[in-house]
Design a protein around this motif. Structure first.
Motif, short mmCIF file in Angstrom:
data_model
loop_
_atom_site.label_atom_id
_atom_site.label_comp_id
_atom_site.label_asym_id
_atom_site.label_seq_id
_atom_site.Cartn_x
_atom_site.Cartn_y
_atom_site.Cartn_z
N LEU A 77 0.82 -1.22 0.00
CA LEU A 77 0.00 0.00 0.00
C LEU A 77 0.85 1.26 0.00
N TYR A 78 2.19 1.09 -0.10
CA TYR A 78 3.12 2.23 -0.07
C TYR A 78 2.95 3.05 1.21
N HIS A 79 2.76 2.35 2.32
CA HIS A 79 2.53 3.03 3.60
C HIS A 79 3.85 3.58 4.12
N PRO A 80 3.88 4.85 4.59
CA PRO A 80 5.14 5.42 5.08
C PRO A 80 5.67 4.75 6.33
N GLN A 81 4.78 4.03 7.07
CA GLN A 81 5.21 3.33 8.28
C GLN A 81 5.31 1.83 8.06
N MET A 135 9.90 -0.57 -2.09
CA MET A 135 10.74 0.14 -1.12
C MET A 135 11.43 1.32 -1.77
N VAL A 136 11.89 1.15 -2.99
CA VAL A 136 12.53 2.27 -3.69
C VAL A 136 11.54 3.39 -3.91
N HIS A 137 10.32 3.04 -4.27
CA HIS A 137 9.31 4.07 -4.52
C HIS A 137 8.78 4.68 -3.23
N CYS A 138 8.99 4.01 -2.11
CA CYS A 138 8.68 4.60 -0.80
C CYS A 138 9.85 5.39 -0.25
N ASN A 139 10.95 5.45 -1.01
CA ASN A 139 12.16 6.14 -0.57
C ASN A 139 12.74 5.48 0.68
N ARG A 771 9.50 11.84 -3.67
CA ARG A 771 10.24 12.13 -2.45
C ARG A 771 9.78 13.42 -1.80
N THR A 772 9.35 14.37 -2.59
CA THR A 772 9.06 15.68 -2.03
C THR A 772 7.88 15.63 -1.07
N ASN A 773 6.77 15.04 -1.50
CA ASN A 773 5.57 15.08 -0.67
C ASN A 773 5.12 13.68 -0.28
N TYR A 774 6.03 12.73 -0.28
CA TYR A 774 5.62 11.36 -0.04
C TYR A 774 5.01 11.19 1.34
N TYR A 775 5.70 11.67 2.37
CA TYR A 775 5.24 11.40 3.73
C TYR A 775 3.96 12.14 4.06
N CYS A 782 -3.10 5.18 1.49
CA CYS A 782 -3.33 3.86 2.09
C CYS A 782 -4.74 3.74 2.62
N SER A 783 -5.19 4.78 3.30
CA SER A 783 -6.54 4.76 3.85
C SER A 783 -7.58 4.67 2.74
N ASP A 784 -7.37 5.41 1.65
CA ASP A 784 -8.31 5.37 0.52
C ASP A 784 -8.32 3.99 -0.14
N ALA A 785 -7.14 3.39 -0.30
CA ALA A 785 -7.07 2.07 -0.93
C ALA A 785 -7.80 1.03 -0.10
N LEU A 786 -7.59 1.04 1.22
CA LEU A 786 -8.29 0.09 2.09
C LEU A 786 -9.79 0.36 2.11
N GLY A 787 -10.15 1.64 2.08
CA GLY A 787 -11.58 1.97 2.02
C GLY A 787 -12.22 1.47 0.75
N LEU A 788 -11.52 1.60 -0.38
CA LEU A 788 -12.03 1.08 -1.64
C LEU A 788 -12.18 -0.44 -1.57
N LYS A 789 -11.21 -1.10 -0.99
CA LYS A 789 -11.27 -2.57 -0.89
C LYS A 789 -12.46 -2.99 -0.04
N GLN A 790 -12.68 -2.31 1.07
CA GLN A 790 -13.82 -2.65 1.92
C GLN A 790 -15.14 -2.43 1.20
N SER A 791 -15.21 -1.34 0.42
CA SER A 791 -16.44 -1.07 -0.33
C SER A 791 -16.71 -2.15 -1.37
N LEU A 792 -15.66 -2.56 -2.07
CA LEU A 792 -15.82 -3.61 -3.08
C LEU A 792 -16.27 -4.91 -2.44
#
Length: 1541
Positions: A77-81, A135-139, A771-775, A782-792
Motif C-alpha cells: 500500500l506504499y505506507h510510510p510506516q 521500497m525504492v518508490h517509498c524512498n 520524495r518531495t511530498n511522499y510522507y 493507504c486509507s483510501d485504498a483500504l476503504g475502496l477494498k472494503q467497499s468492493l
C-alpha cells in the motif's frame, strides 16, 4: 507453486541446532517473527497474493509473529510506516533486551532494520523484486548485502531484486525536447558513495546521511536511525548489512542536492568487524565516507589500508576530546600522525564533534559536490562482479544464468529492430490476424453462412504458418519442470526487453513512437494465437500444441496475468482462453466457485497500481504496457473473505489503454474500445470504472465509453454492479456516479445503499518525484485504498445474499455467450453510437452542477444563521414573548431551510428540462430515465434537509452558548490582557525570551482558572436501552411476571398498540362480548399510552438526560391504569401487561434516545465551541504577545538609538550656549571679547602666577595651554553652580513634551493606515523635527525589526509610555550625580570648543621665536605678533655655541644677523631679508619705545631653568636686563596690547 490452496502455505522444517550465542540470538529473533521455518520454503509471490488479499484494514499487529506480514501488506500500500516493528504484545519469551534510552511508551518488539533484513532473508528472489520495487518508490533504503545468519554460511550480494527497478531523473545537460530519462537502476552507471562507521560515534551516521540526501529543507527518512521508533533497539540480524539508496535529480523541480544522480551505500555496524563488506565498498565506491570515533593503532592501520584501495576518502572526525591527564590523550597525537599518513586534502577532513548533525551534513554535502563531477561511475552489475571476485555469494546462481541464456536465444535478432523481430518471429499478431477477426465479426453480424473469398484466403495464409525459432525456444523454456528456472526465465524476459526499450518509456507525452514496444505480453499472446492457428488445422497438428493451455494454466495459477481479450484485433480468442480455463478447471477442486472483478482503465488511469495495492496482483505497471487488451488473473481468497463472499476464488480482469491518445484518431478505434469494455463488463460481478486525473485530454470519450458499457450490460444476465474510482476529487467521477445511480432502475435512490460510490486516490509514485511530498500524502492513499477494498467486498457480500456465485464451468459458458453477443452486436446501443451517452452525460453534468450550487447556497445560508437568530429573538421580544423561544426559532429556521432547499430543487429540475430542450435532445429518449432523475433530485433534497437540521440546532446552541459565555469571555480577555502585560514587562525588564511552549502554558493557566458551565455527559446510546430493560424487568418481577418474555421493538417499526384476542382471558373471549371488550380495552389502552406520552414529554421538556426514576414513574402510571382496568367486567391475560409495557417502553426509549442525541449534539457543539474559542484565544494570545513583543523591541530600539540621543543633544546643544552667554556676561567679559584680549590676560596671569612650569608649557604649545586654561575656567565656573541643573531640567521637559506632541499627531495622522513600524516612526521623527530645531537620526529604521505592522493603538500607547520612562530615566540620571563636572563631560567639552573658537584667532606663529599672531580672525593675509620673545626661550642658541640666545626677532631685524633653516634651502640670509622666505609675516625692528621687556624679564627670571630644560648654557644677558622688575614687565605688556586700564 499454484494458487489453489485453502490455507496459507505449509512451513518448512525447523532449522538446525544453535551452536553459538550469536546464532542463538538470530534464531530467537527469527522464531519471534515466526520465520524460522521459512529457510526451506521461502515466501514467494503467490504467498504475497494470499497475504495481501486478506488485508481489509490497516490492522495493528498483535504480536511479533504478525510483523512480517504487516510489513508486506503495508508496503504493497506504499505506507510510510511499513517498516514499523510495533505490536500490541512486546514482551514475551523471545523479547529483545530494551536499552534504557528507548521511549518507555514504544511498542517496538525489534529493531525495524532487523525486520527488513529478516523479510529479505526469508523470501525468494521474485518476491524480493517486488519488495525492492516498492521500497525504492517509498524512498526506503534497500538491502544490497545480506550478512549470513550462520557463521559457516556466506553473506549474499543482492542483484536480482534490483533488476526490475526503474528510475527517472533529469539530466542537467539535456536542454532539448526531453527533460528526463528513465533507466534500469541495476545497470545505470553513476558514482557510488559509501558510508561506514569505525568505532563508537556519538553522531548518528544514518541521520547525517538522511540530511545529506534530503537537503536542508526536506525531511528524509531513507535510512533507519536512532530517531526512528525502535531504532534504539540492538540489531541482531542486520549488523553487517549494506543498504542502498539513490539520490536522483528530480524531474518536477530544479532543486537537487547533487549535480548528478548518485548511489549511496550505508554499512550497518562497526566497519572493523566487516572486512568483506568494507573491501567491496572500497573497490567499488567512488568515495568512501568514514565516520571515525577513535584513532587508536587498530583504526590507524584500517584507515591506511582503506585509503590505499579507495579512490577517494572523506574522513569525519567523530572522536570526543579527552581530559589532559587522561590515558586516552594519546588519541589526539595518533590522529595528527594519521592525517599525515593518509595525505587527504583539507576539504576531505571534516571535524564532527563540535557541529550539530545538520551542520555536519551541510559540510559533507559541500565536500561531495566538489568531488562528484570528477568521480568514476559504476553500476550494481559491475559491483556484483567485484563481489564475486571477493568470494561473496551473488544471488544470481547457475539456474538464473541458464534462464538468462534461454532468454538470449528467444530474443536473438531483436537487436536488428523490434518491428523486424515482430514481423519475423511473432507474425501472427500482424494485419493477417486482425483482418481475419474483423471479417469473422462482419459476417457474423450479417449472418452469412458461407465464408467470403477474402476470408478463405486469409485462413489459407494462416494455415501456412510454422512455429518460429523465437516461439519454439519460448515454449520450450516454459515447458520446464523446474518452477524456479521458469520464474527466472519470465523475470529475465521482462528485464531484458525493459532495458532495451527504456528510452521509449521516458517522458515523451504526446509524441508518437516510431518503433513499437515489445514485452512478455507479446509472446504470451503469440502463444495463444499459435494455439488458435493449430486449433483450426488438422488434429495431428493440434496434438502437438495440447501442452500450451496446460502451460498457460500453470502460469495463471502462479500469478502471471494472461490475455483474455485481444484489444488490438478486438477479438476474444475463444479456443485458446476456453482451453486454458478448462485446464484450470481440471486442476481446481470440483464445484469451485468464483466472483469476477473487472477494472476499466483508461489512458493514464494506473489500473495495475490499484489492483496491486488492493490484492497484491502483479499486473504490468502503467507505462510498461506494450499491447492493448484485457488480462485476467485468478486469485485464491483467504478463509475470512471466502465466508463473506461465499466463494473460493476471485477473478481479476484488468483493462488498460482504453481511449488511448495514439489510437484515438484511428478508424474503428471507438468501436474496438467499446467491444473490449462491453465484453469484460459482461463477465463481471463488479466493474470498477477507473477514471484518470481530471484535466487530461479525452475525458469526455472516457465517460461516453463507460456509459455505453452500462447501457449495454444493465439488463444482462449477470447485471454487473458499477463502481467509480478516480485520482483526486474529479468532477468526472461525480458525473459517472450520478449516471450509475440513474441507470440503476431496479433500486430506489431513497436507499442510501443503492450504489457504493468510491472516489478514492489512485496510487501514483515515481522514483524521483515522490520524495518531495511522499510522507504527507501516502498515509491518506493507504486509507483510501483500504476503504475502496472494503467497499468492493461489501458489494460482493451484498451480491452473495442475492445471487449465487459462478462456478468456473458456468463462467466459461457465460463467457462464450457474451462473446457471441459482442461479436454479433445484439445490444440495443450500437458500439459506435454515443447519442444516448452524450445526453445522459450532459443531463448528469447539469445535475451535478445544480447539486454543487445547492450546497454553496445552503452553506451561505448557514453562515447567516447567527443574524437570523438575532432577528427572530428581537422580534419575539418586541412581540412581548419572554418565554424560551429556542423551539420556535428551531421550527421557523427548519421551515425556512426546507423552503429554500425546495425552491432550489425546483430550479434544478427546471434547469434539467431546459438543458434537454436547448440541446435538442429527444425527450422521449430521456422519458425512461425521467423518474430516476426526479428521484435523484428528491433524494438530494431530502438529504440536504436532513443535513441542515443538525447545523441549525448547532447554530442555535452556539448562539445561546455565546450569549451565556459573554461574561466569561470578557473576564477571559481581561485576564489574558493582564497576563500579556505581565509577560511583556518581564521580557522588557529581564530581556527574557519566551517561546510558544511557555506562552501556551501561561495561557492554559489563565484558561483553567475560568469557570465552565458544561453539563455532565449524558448516557451512551446502548446504556439507555439496557437500563430501560432493567427497570422493566424489575417492575415485572415485582408483579410476579418474572418468567414472561420481554420483547422490545424498534420505534420505527411501531404502528400503534393493538389489543388482540390473545390478550383476553378465556372466559372473556365470549363471542357476544369480545368485540365490545376489545373496544373498551383499546380505548383504555390508548388513553393510558397518551398519559405516558404526556409524562415523557414533560420530562423531555426540561432537556435533561435519562434517569431510571423517569422509567419507574412511567411504569407506575401503567400499573395504576391496569388496576383501574381490572374494574371492567372482562379479564386480561398477563401477556397484555407485558406487551403493553413493552410497547410503552419502546416508545420511551425512542423519545429518550432522541433527547440523548440532542443533548449529545449540544454537548459536542459546546465542546467544539469551547475548543474553537480556546484555540482562537490561544492563537490570539500567542500572536498578540509576539506582535507586542516585537513592537516593544522596536520601540525600545527607537528610544535607545533615536529619541534618547536626540533628547540629550537637544538638552546639551542649547545648554552650553546659555552657559557661555552667562560666562560672557559676568566679570570675565573683557577676557573673551577678542583673541588679543584673551592673549593679554593669559600672559598677565602667567606673569602674576610666577610659575616656570606654566611658562614652559605655554612656550612649548600655546594652543594646548590655552585649551587647558579655558577648561580650568569652565570647570571653575560650573563647579558648585545650580544653574546647570535648572537649565537642564527645563530643556528636558521641553523636548519630552515635543516628543509627546509628535506621537499624538502621528497617531492621529496614521489612523486607519496599515503602515509598518518604520513608516510610523519616520512620521514621528518628521513631526518632531518640524516642531523645533531638532535633528533626529533615522538610518537604523531600515533594519528588518521595523518592518512589522503593529496594532497602532498599542504601539503608540507603548511609545508614549516609553517617552515618559525616558523622561524619568534622564531626570534620575541627572539627580544621582551631584558632581556636575563628572555628569557634564560632554557639556564641558562643548563649552571649551565654543570658547576656544571665540578666542583662538589666527593659529600662525612667528617663524623665529614662535610668538603667536595677535591680529585675530583668519581674514588677514599678513601675520603680526605684538610681543616677540628672545629666541632662547624656544631653545635657540648663539651661532657655533651652546649658549641660549637672548636676542629677540625685533633686534635681529635692526641688526646684521643672519639665519639659516630648512626653508632657506641651505643658504644663509640676513634677518632683514626674511620676507623673501616668509612674505606673510611682518616683524618690526626693535624700537626703544617698544621693546620686549615682558619676555626679557621672563628669560632673566628663569634663565638657568630654561638652560637646564634645553640642556644648554644659560644666556649671556646684558646688565640692564637685570634691573627689569615684574612691574616693568606688566607695564610693558599693557603697552604692547594697548591696555589703558
Amino acid at each position: 507453486m499454484s494458487l489453489h490452496r485453502q490455507r496459507p502455505p505449509e512451513k518448512g522444517i525447523k532449522t538446525t541446532e544453535i551452536v553459538s550465542e550469536t546464532d542463538r540470538d538470530k534464531q530467537i529473533l527469527l522464531q519471534m517473527l515466526d520465520l524460522h521455518r521459512q529457510k526451506v520454503t521461502p515466501t514467494d509471490l503467490t504467498s504475497m497474493l494470499y497475504i495481501s488479499s486478506s488485508c481489509l484494514e490497516d490492522e495493528f499487529p498483535q504480536n511479533p509473529t504478525e510483523l512480517s506480514n504487516a510489513f508486506l501488506r503495508r508496503l504493497w500500500l506504499y505506507h510510510p510506516q511499513a517498516r514499523s516493528s510495533s505490536c500490541e504484545i512486546v514482551a514475551g519469551a523471545y523479547a529483545v533486551a530494551r536499552p534504557p534510552e528507548i521511549n518507555e511508551n514504544s511498542q517496538c518488539a525489534i529493531n525495524p532494520l532487523d525486520l527488513v533484513a529478516a523479510v529479505y532473508m526469508t523470501t525468494n528472489s521474485f518476491l524480493q523484486q517486488e519488495i525492492t520495487y516498492r521500497m525504492v518508490h517509498c524512498n526506503f533504503a534497500v538491502p544490497l548485502y545480506l550478512p549470513p545468519v550462520y557463521p559457516e554460511k556466506k553473506g549474499t550480494f543482492l542483484l536480482c531484486p534490483f533488476r526490475s527497478v526503474l528510475g527517472r531523473w533529469k539530466l542537467h545537460s539535456l536542454e532539448g525536447s526531453r527533460s528526463s530519462i528513465m533507466k534500469n537502476m541495476a545497470s545505470s552507471r553513476m558514482p557510488l558513495l559509501s558510508a561506514v562507521r569505525l568505532g563508537h560515534c556519538s553522531i548518528s551516521k544514518s541521520r547525517v546521511l538522511n540530511s545529506v540526501l534530503g537537503g536542508p529543507h526536506e525531511s528524509n527518512k531513507c535510512f533507519i536511525n536512532r530517531d526512528t521508533d525502535g531504532g534504539q533497539l540492538p540489531r541482531v540480524l542486520s549488523d553487517g548489512l549494506v543498504e542502498m539508496s539513490w539520490n536522483l535529480s528530480p524531474v518536477d523541480h530544479c532543486n537537487s542536492n547533487f549535480p548528478q544522480p548518485v548511489l549511496m551505500a550505508n554499512l550497518r555496524g562497526d566497519a572493523a568487524d566487516c572486512d568483506k563488506q568494507v573491501s567491496l565498498l572500497c573497490y567499488a565506491s567512488a568515495v568512501l565516507i568514514v565516520f571515525c570515533g577513535n584513532f587508536g593503532m587498530k583504526e590507524r592501520k584500517l584507515l591506511s589500508s582503506w585509503r590505499d584501495n579507495a579512490s577517494h576518502m572523506i574522513l569525519i572526525d567523530c572522536s570526543v576530546a579527552m581530559e589532559e591527564d587522561s590515558e586516552e590523550n594519546g588519541n589526539e597525537k595518533m590522529k595528527h600522525l594519521l592525517m599525515k599518513d593518509l595525505e587527504l586534502p583539507e576539504e576531505s577532513i571534516i571535524n564532527g564533534p563540535n557541529d550539530n548533525e545538520e551542520t555536519l551534513a551541510e559540510k559533507l554535502r559541500g565536500a561531495l559536490n566538489i568531488l562528484i563531477p570528477h568521480l568514476h561511475t559504476t553500476n550494481l552489475v559491475a559491483t556484483a562482479g567485484m563481489a564475486s571476485d571477493l568470494n561473496i555469494k551473488v544471488d544470481e546462481d547457475e539456474i538464473c544464468r541458464i534462464a538468462f541464456s534461454e532468454v538470449e536465444e528467444v530474443l536473438n535478432g531483436i537487436e536488428n529492430g523490434v518491428s523486424k523481430f515482430l514481423e519475423e518471429q511473432l507474425p501472427l499478431q500482424g494485419t493477417l490476424w486482425k483482418r481475419l477477426c474483423q471479417l469473422e465479426k462482419e459476417e457474423g453480424r450479417l449472418k452469412s453462412q458461407e465464408p467470403s473469398g477474402e476470408m478463405e484466403g486469409l485462413i489459407e495464409e494462416l494455415m501456412s504458418y510454422r512455429l518460429t525459432a523465437a516461439m519454439k525456444n519460448f515454449i520450450e523454456a516454459l515447458s520446464t519442470y523446474d518452477m524456479t528456472k521458469r520464474a527466472f526465465f519470465l523475470s529475465w524476459m521482462r528485464v531484458k526487453m525493459q532495458v532495451m526499450q527504456l528510452d521509449k518509456l521516458s517522458d515523451t507525452e504526446g509524441e508518437c513512437q516510431q518503433e513499437p514496444c515489445i514485452g512478455l505480453e507479446h509472446f504470451l499472446r503469440e502463444m495463444g494465437l499459435v494455439y488458435e492457428r493449430y486449433f483450426r488445422g488438422p488434429n495431428y497438428e493440434l496434438y502437438e500444441m495440447f501442452r500450451l493451455p496446460y502451460l498457460a494454466a500453470e502460469l495463471l495459477l502462479y500469478g502471471v496475468p494472461l490475455e483474455l481479450f485481444d484489444g488490438d484485433a478486438s477479438v476474444f480468442p475463444l479456443n485458446w482462453v476456453y482451453s486454458v480455463l478448462y485446464e484450470v478447471y481440471r486442476q481446481l477442486p470440483q464445484y469451485t466457485r468464483m466472483r469476477v472483478l473487472t477494472t476499466l482503465g483508461f489512458h493514464n488511469s494506473k489500473n495495475a497500481e490499484i489492483l496491486s495495492a488492493l490484492f497484491g496482483a502483479n499486473f504490468p505497471k502503467w507505462g510498461q504496457r506494450h499491447i492493448k487488451g484485457a488480462f485476467m488473473l485468478l486469485l485464491s481468497l483467504p478463509d475470512n473473505i471466502r465466508m463473506k463472499l461465499d466463494c473460493e476464488f476471485l477473478m481479476l480482469i484488468s483493462t488498460e489503454v482504453l481511449n488511448s491518445p495514439h489510437a484515438r484518431h484511428e478508424e474503428g478505434s471507438l468501436v474496438r474500445d467499446n467491444e473490449l469494455a462491453t465484453f469484460v463488463s459482461g463477465l463481471s460481478d463488479i466493474t470498477l470504472v477507473n477514471l484518470p486525473q481530471e484535466g487530461q485530454a479525452g475525458t469526455v470519450n472516457n465517460l461516453q465509453l463507460a456509459v455505453n458499457v452500462i447501457l449495454r450490460t444493465k439488463d444482462s444476465e449477470r447485471r454487473p454492479n458499477f463502481q467509480v474510482v478516480s485520482e483526486g476529487p474529479a468532477k468526472d467521477a461525480k458525473i459517472m456516479s450520478c449516471i450509475i445511480d440513474i441507470l440503476a432502475q431496479e433500486k430506489s435512490l431513497d436507499n442510501t445503499e443503492t450504489v457504493f460510490q468510491t472516489e478514492g486516490r489512485c496510487i501514483n509514485h515515481n522514483l524521483a518525484g515522490s520524495r518531495t511530498n511522499y510522507y504527507s500524502e501516502t498515509a491518506q492513499i493507504c486509507s483510501d485504498a483500504l476503504g475502496l477494498k472494503q467497499s468492493l467486498l461489501s458489494v460482493f457480500h451484498e451480491k452473495a445474499t442475492t445471487c449465487q456465485p459462478t462456478c468456473l464451468g458456468a463462467f466459461m459458458e457465460h463467457m462464450c455467450n457474451v462473446w457471441e453477443s459482442v461479436k454479433n452486436q445484439t445490444f440495443a446501443v450500437e458500439f459506435g453510437d454515443t447519442y444516448v451517452a452524450d445526453a445522459l452525460i450532459g443531463l448528469c453534468t447539469k445535475l451535478i452542477e445544480g447539486e454543487e450550487q445547492l450546497v454553496d447556497i445552503m452553506d451561505y445560508w448557514v453562515q447567516g444563521l447567527d443574524t437570523k437568530i438575532n432577528e427572530l429573538k428581537e422580534s419575539a421580544l418586541l412581540n412581548g414573548d419572554n418565554s424560551d423561544t429556542s423551539e420556535d426559532i428551531l421550527r421557523i429556521l427548519r421551515e425556512e431551510a426546507a423552503m429554500q432547499i425546495n425552491s432550489e430543487s425546483e430550479k434544478i429540475k427546471s434547469s434539467l428540462w431546459d438543458h434537454l430542450r436547448q440541446e435538442d435532445i429527444d425527450l422521449s429518449l430521456m422519458e425512461t430515465y425521467k423518474t430516476n432523475v426526479l428521484k435523484r433530485v428528491h433524494f438530494i433534497q431530502q438529504q440536504m434537509t436532513f443535513d441542515m437540521n443538525p447545523k441549525i440546532e448547532s447554530a442555535i446552541v452556539r448562539h445561546e452558548l455565546s450569549a451565556k459565555m459573554q461574561v466569561l469571555l470578557t473576564a477571559l480577555e481581561a485576564a489574558l490582557e493582564v497576563k500579556l502585560h505581565s509577560l511583556l514587562e518581564s521580557t522588557k525588564c529581564n530581556d527574557l525570551l519566551i517561546d510558544d511552549k511557555q506562552l501556551t502554558e501561561e495561557f492554559s493557566k489563565v484558561w483553567n482558572d475560568m469557570p465552565s458551565n458544561l453539563e455532565i455527559m449524558p448516557l451512551e446510546t446502548h446504556e439507555i436501552h439496557t437500563r430501560v430493560v432493567e427497570q422493566l424487568k424489575e417492575n415485572l418481577n415485582s408483579r410476579g411476571l418474572k418468567k414472561q418474555r420481554i420483547k422490545l421493538k424498534n420505534a420505527k417499526h411501531l404502528r400503534g398498540f393493538t389489543v388482540k384476542n390473545g390478550h383476553f382471558a378465556l372466559r372473556s373471549k365470549m363471542k357476544r362480548t369480545l368485540k365490545h371488550n376489545k373496544e373498551v380495552a383499546q380505548r383504555f389502552t390508548n388513553n393510558l399510552i397518551d398519559d405516558c406520552d404526556r409524562r415523557v414529554s414533560e420530562k423531555l421538556r426540561h432537556k435533561e438526560g435519562y434517569s431510571d426514576s423517569y422509567m419507574r414513574e412511567i411504569l407506575a402510571i401503567v400499573d395504576k391504569g391496569l388496576e383501574v382496568l381490572k374494574l371492567e367486567p372482562f379479564t386480561m391475560k398477563l401477556k397484555f401487561e407485558v406487551d403493553l409495557k413493552g410497547y410503552i417502553s419502546s416508545k420511551a426509549i425512542e423519545s429518550f434516545q432522541q433527547m440523548h442525541d440532542l443533548l449529545k449534539r449540544e454537548r459536542e457543539t459546546k465542546e467544539k465551541f469551547l475548543n474553537e474559542m480556546r484555540e482562537r484565544h490561544m492563537l490570539d494570545f500567542l500572536y498578540n504577545f509576539q506582535k507586542r513583543d516585537q513592537c516593544q523591541k522596536a520601540v525600545h530600539t527607537f528610544i535607545t538609538l533615536c529619541l534618547r540621543p536626540t533628547a540629550l543633544d537637544f538638552i546639551h546643544s542649547t545648554l552650553e550656549r546659555q552657559i557661555l552667554d552667562d560666562m560672557l556676561a559676568c566679570d570675565h567679559t573683557q577676557v573673551y571679547t577678542s583673541p588679543k584680549n584673551f592673549h593679554y590676560h593669559l600672559l598677565k596671569d602667567l606673569l602674576l602666577d610666577d610659575s616656570f612650569e606654566k611658562f614652559l608649557e605655554y612656550l612649548q604649545s600655546s594652543e594646548s595651554f590655552c585649551r587647558k586654561r579655558i577648561e580650568d575656567i569652565i570647570v571653575e565656573r560650573l563647579s558648585g553652580s545650580v544653574m546647570i541643573e535648572d537649565r537642564r531640567e527645563q530643556r528636558m521637559q521641553e523636548i519630552c513634551q515635543r516628543m509627546e506632541r509628535a506621537i499624538v499627531r502621528a497617531s492621529e495622522e496614521s489612523s486607519g493606515d496599515q503602515s509598518n513600524a518604520r513608516l510610523l516612526l519616520e512620521r514621528v521623527c518628521v513631526i518632531l523635527e518640524n516642531l523645533g530645531n531638532v535633528i533626529v537620526p533615522t538610518d537604523f529604521l531600515e533594519e528588518p525589526l521595523f518592518e512589522i505592522i503593529p496594532q497602532q493603538e498599542h504601539f503608540f500607547n507603548h511609545l508614549k509610555e516609553s517617552v515618559a520612562e525616558l523622561s524619568t530615566s534622564l531626570a534620575q540620571d541627572f539627580s544621582e550625580n551631584e558632581d556636575v563636572i563628572e555628569v557634564s563631560q560632554d557639556l564641558s567639552n562643548k563649552l571649551q570648543k565654543l570658547l576656544f573658537d571665540r578666542i583662538k584667532g589666527c593659529d600662525k606663529q612667528c617663524p623665529f621665536c614662535k610668538a603667536p599672531c595677535d591680529l585675530g580672525g583668519t581674514e588677514h593675509t599678513v601675520h603680526e605678533a605684538l610681543v616677540h620673545r628672545p629666541k632662547g626661550l624656544v631653545c635657540y642658541t648663539v651661532a657655533d655655541s651652546t649658549t641660549l640666545s637672548h636676542v629677540t626677532c625685533s633686534a635681529d631685524m635692526a641688526g646684521e644677523n643672519q639665519f639659516q633653516n630648512r626653508h632657506t634651502g641651505g643658504q644663509t640670509l640676513p634677518y632683514k631679508n626674511y620676507q623673501f622666505i616668509y612674505p606673510d609675516w611682518n616683524i618690526s625692528p626693535e624700537r626703544p619705545e617698544k621693546d620686549e621687556t615682558y619676555w626679557k624679564y621672563v628669560l632673566k627670571r628663569y634663565n638657568t631653568r630654561f638652560a637646564q630644560v634645553y640642556q644648554c648654557e644659560p644666556a649671556l644677558l646684558p646688565e640692564d636686563w637685570k634691573k627689569i622688575t615684574q612691574e616693568d614687565a606688566l607695564r610693558n605688556l599693557k603697552e604692547a596690547f594697548y591696555i589703558t586700564v
